[in-house]
Design a protein around this motif. Sequence first.
Motif, PDB file in Angstrom:
ATOM      1  N   VAL A  88      -6.189  71.918 -60.997  1.00 45.42           N
ATOM      2  CA  VAL A  88      -5.271  72.748 -60.216  1.00 45.42           C
ATOM      3  C   VAL A  88      -5.855  72.898 -58.824  1.00 45.42           C
ATOM      4  O   VAL A  88      -7.043  73.192 -58.665  1.00 45.42           O
ATOM      5  CB  VAL A  88      -5.070  74.130 -60.865  1.00 45.42           C
ATOM      6  N   LEU A  89      -5.023  72.697 -57.805  1.00 44.74           N
ATOM      7  CA  LEU A  89      -5.443  72.833 -56.419  1.00 44.74           C
ATOM      8  C   LEU A  89      -5.051  74.201 -55.885  1.00 44.74           C
ATOM      9  O   LEU A  89      -3.920  74.640 -56.080  1.00 44.74           O
ATOM     10  CB  LEU A  89      -4.789  71.762 -55.546  1.00 44.74           C
ATOM     11  N   ILE A  90      -5.979  74.879 -55.221  1.00 44.30           N
ATOM     12  CA  ILE A  90      -5.629  76.054 -54.422  1.00 44.30           C
ATOM     13  C   ILE A  90      -5.474  75.539 -52.994  1.00 44.30           C
ATOM     14  O   ILE A  90      -6.445  75.352 -52.267  1.00 44.30           O
ATOM     15  CB  ILE A  90      -6.681  77.166 -54.525  1.00 44.30           C
ATOM     16  N   GLY A  91      -4.228  75.279 -52.629  1.00 44.22           N
ATOM     17  CA  GLY A  91      -3.905  74.603 -51.384  1.00 44.22           C
ATOM     18  C   GLY A  91      -2.886  73.518 -51.664  1.00 44.22           C
ATOM     19  O   GLY A  91      -2.718  73.093 -52.825  1.00 44.22           O
ATOM     20  N   VAL A  92      -2.215  73.057 -50.616  1.00 39.98           N
ATOM     21  CA  VAL A  92      -1.165  72.048 -50.774  1.00 39.98           C
ATOM     22  C   VAL A  92      -1.448  70.900 -49.806  1.00 39.98           C
ATOM     23  O   VAL A  92      -1.196  71.023 -48.607  1.00 39.98           O
ATOM     24  CB  VAL A  92       0.229  72.636 -50.506  1.00 39.98           C
ATOM     25  N   ARG A 106      -5.142  84.439 -59.335  1.00 39.97           N
ATOM     26  CA  ARG A 106      -4.574  84.756 -60.652  1.00 39.97           C
ATOM     27  C   ARG A 106      -3.511  83.734 -61.049  1.00 39.97           C
ATOM     28  O   ARG A 106      -3.482  83.268 -62.191  1.00 39.97           O
ATOM     29  CB  ARG A 106      -3.991  86.165 -60.649  1.00 39.97           C
ATOM     30  N   ARG A 107      -2.649  83.383 -60.094  1.00 42.50           N
ATOM     31  CA  ARG A 107      -1.593  82.423 -60.390  1.00 42.50           C
ATOM     32  C   ARG A 107      -2.188  81.044 -60.702  1.00 42.50           C
ATOM     33  O   ARG A 107      -1.703  80.322 -61.576  1.00 42.50           O
ATOM     34  CB  ARG A 107      -0.626  82.338 -59.202  1.00 42.50           C
ATOM     35  N   ALA A 108      -3.244  80.683 -59.969  1.00 39.28           N
ATOM     36  CA  ALA A 108      -3.887  79.394 -60.228  1.00 39.28           C
ATOM     37  C   ALA A 108      -4.480  79.345 -61.632  1.00 39.28           C
ATOM     38  O   ALA A 108      -4.369  78.328 -62.332  1.00 39.28           O
ATOM     39  CB  ALA A 108      -4.977  79.137 -59.182  1.00 39.28           C
ATOM     40  N   MET A 109      -5.084  80.437 -62.064  1.00 38.79           N
ATOM     41  CA  MET A 109      -5.675  80.465 -63.403  1.00 38.79           C
ATOM     42  C   MET A 109      -4.600  80.491 -64.482  1.00 38.79           C
ATOM     43  O   MET A 109      -4.771  79.909 -65.564  1.00 38.79           O
ATOM     44  CB  MET A 109      -6.613  81.662 -63.529  1.00 38.79           C
TER      45      MET A 109
END
Length: 343
Positions: free
Chosen positions: A144-148, A303-306
């Motif tokens: 999962v990436l935090i960033g786009v 939180r959303r990423a996890m």
Amino acid sequence: MAAFTSKDVARVAGVSQSTVSYVMTGKRPISERTRRRVLDAMEQLTYEPHAGARALAGRRTRVVGLVVRFGIGGDTFGLLPFIETITSSARAHDHDVLLVTADEGSAGLRRLAGRALCDAIIMMDIEEQDERVPVAAGLSVPVVLIGVPADPAGLHCVDLDFEAAARMAVDELAGAGHDEIVVMGYPASSMERGLNFVGRVLRSARRQARVRGLPLTVIEPVERGQEAAAVDQLLARWTNKHQRLGVLVPHSDAIVPLLNALRKRDVVPGRDISLIGLSTDREAEQSDPPYTNVSGEPRDVSRRAMETLFWLLDPSSGVERPAIDLVAPRLTRRTTVMPTPSN
């Protein structure tokens, strides 16, 4: 030692990639013959048969890999809310967190997956053109990436909606009757590395300013410790004191130093000019003066990423997660935006 991907394992084993996934997770029954072909393919490709066999047998490590950037050019203090939230979310799911520094690049990702050190990976510090992304997309564990990035390569991305944040700030300044907007930009290191949010903010701000018919200028770079020089550049543009000047500061570390520099020059945001910062609500509230901000809440993003990561590990555990999940920003008015002039 060649790095492997689940696609490579499928090719060598003569099975589909989904079959490889089912053998790895144990979520569907697979014949012993097929399972053995997949295990043999993993052993052949990785030359680490014991670690690979453990992973492919579906035995979880109960560890989440977190790839972050430390040291020169990295915002270590700004990482803390992300790391704290990711760690607490992992512990709530009975997982530990293994930190890997981003300077290892693609090699660090291959090491995590190839040696079966973790069940899934969270990647931060994403660049628009990030050479790690296609590598991550081929790993045998969820990423999962935090960033786009410009091309997510099919990976799930979670982040603040930076485009909406920039539009929101521009609309606020336009609605309050400003004549011009100045964006106090990012440090040179962030721009040179092409961090994904930098381009997203600046492009969106420019587009929305054109929509609202306002001239917009970006002062860049704004280096840490040199904010006073950036304020002097800003004030040099403000030659007509009857002009309503709106300032957007998207780099949160620069906001307080910029406010201090303005104060020393007897320029009061909310009276003489307007200022909106992109930061957490807590930073905005505790500042002197408290400033109008568009929220960038790292804990909400984390939180959303996890949630996405654990859904990928167990798709039956909740509602399907979007491929790109953007946390909506919100604007809170405080004291640093001038009131709309009365007619």
